[in-house]
Design a protein around this motif. Structure first.
Motif, PDB file in Angstrom:
ATOM      1  N   ASP A 160       0.435   0.020  -3.149  1.00  0.00           N
ATOM      2  CA  ASP A 160      -0.865   0.689  -3.328  1.00  0.00           C
ATOM      3  C   ASP A 160      -1.002   1.868  -2.365  1.00  0.00           C
ATOM      4  O   ASP A 160      -1.618   2.887  -2.695  1.00  0.00           O
ATOM      5  CB  ASP A 160      -2.005  -0.303  -3.097  1.00  0.00           C
ATOM      6  N   VAL A 161      -0.436   1.722  -1.168  1.00  0.00           N
ATOM      7  CA  VAL A 161      -0.424   2.836  -0.215  1.00  0.00           C
ATOM      8  C   VAL A 161       0.377   3.998  -0.803  1.00  0.00           C
ATOM      9  O   VAL A 161      -0.019   5.168  -0.720  1.00  0.00           O
ATOM     10  CB  VAL A 161       0.184   2.400   1.136  1.00  0.00           C
ATOM     11  N   LYS A 172      -2.539  11.289  -4.972  1.00  0.00           N
ATOM     12  CA  LYS A 172      -3.852  11.900  -5.172  1.00  0.00           C
ATOM     13  C   LYS A 172      -3.775  13.382  -4.860  1.00  0.00           C
ATOM     14  O   LYS A 172      -3.060  13.787  -3.938  1.00  0.00           O
ATOM     15  CB  LYS A 172      -4.890  11.217  -4.279  1.00  0.00           C
ATOM     16  N   LYS A 222       0.806   4.679  -3.940  1.00  0.00           N
ATOM     17  CA  LYS A 222       0.047   5.292  -5.032  1.00  0.00           C
ATOM     18  C   LYS A 222      -0.937   6.331  -4.516  1.00  0.00           C
ATOM     19  O   LYS A 222      -1.170   7.360  -5.161  1.00  0.00           O
ATOM     20  CB  LYS A 222      -0.708   4.213  -5.808  1.00  0.00           C
ATOM     21  N   ALA A 223      -1.526   6.044  -3.353  1.00  0.00           N
ATOM     22  CA  ALA A 223      -2.540   6.951  -2.803  1.00  0.00           C
ATOM     23  C   ALA A 223      -1.966   8.322  -2.460  1.00  0.00           C
ATOM     24  O   ALA A 223      -2.692   9.310  -2.421  1.00  0.00           O
ATOM     25  CB  ALA A 223      -3.169   6.324  -1.559  1.00  0.00           C
TER      26      ALA A 223
END
Length: 214
Positions: A90-91, A97, A93-94
């Motif tokens: 998840d880190v 952005k 994925k960020a």
């Protein structure tokens, strides 16, 4: 009398027609507007292609950075769980952005290399986040990975993290909202450009990194 008048009238009409054609040929009114109408579509196409290419390159760089970050965080652990891997991914994925037209998928694979004269590599564990598809699917435990020969160092342990992304150009993405904007569908397969980046790293805190429920 009538026989003499007709040639004169005809000649006069032909002369007027010739003068009109000459004036029309010499008239330059509207040329700039015509040139503008011809050139603008080409300039607009070049503009949008430039934007798409630059954004695609930037997104691919971010994908590589995300895969590298996930691999770096995993190799700092002494042991892992599937839940911890999900949090680390998840880190990653960020990092993509503000790109958000499609979701990034990761697969983390632990590779064990036997301690013998002719070392063999095999999968110790492999875990991918939900929805991952090839080439980011989890590998079968005990299977033989496609490992570069220079990484086959006897008695070592490797972590391989790969990130995958279906890159959707802006025009293709907008096609679902505005008819006629899916121009890139003609160039790309199903409107997406498949990207993937992977990194191999060695554990830092321990010789191996086990994963209990991967």
């Amino acid at each position: 009398m009538m026989g003499r008048t007709m040639p004169i009238v005809l000649n006069h009409g032909v002369s007027r027609l010739r003068r009109s054609l000459r004036r029309l040929g010499a008239d330059r009114k509207g040329v700039a507007a015509l040139e503008f109408a011809l050139v603008v579509p080409l300039l607009m196409a070049m503009y949008f292609v430039t934007i798409e290419v630059s954004q695609g390159i930037e997104t691919n760089k971010k994908l590589a950075r995300a895969a590298s970050t996930v691999a770096d965080l995993v190799t700092q652990q002494q042991a892992m769980t599937a839940s911890q891997l999900g949090d680390i991914m998840d880190v990653g994925k960020a990092i993509l952005k503000p790109y958000g037209r499609s979701d990034i998928r990761f697969v983390a694979t632990a590779i064990e290399i036997t301690d013998e004269d002719a070392p063999k590599a095999q999968i110790a564990w492999s875990w991918a986040n939900a929805g991952a598809t090839a080439p980011c699917q989890a590998a079968a435990v005990g299977s033989t990975p496609d490992l570069p020969p220079r990484l086959k160092v006897r008695g070592t342990f490797l972590i391989h993290v790969k990130g995958c992304l279906d890159y959707k150009p802006i025009l293709t993405w907008a096609a679902s909202r505005e008819a006629g904007l899916g121009v890139m569908d003609v160039i790309l397969t199903n409107g997406v450009l498949k990207m993937d980046e992977g990194y191999y790293l060695r554990p830092r805190m321990s010789p191996t990194i086990p994963c209990a429920n991967c």
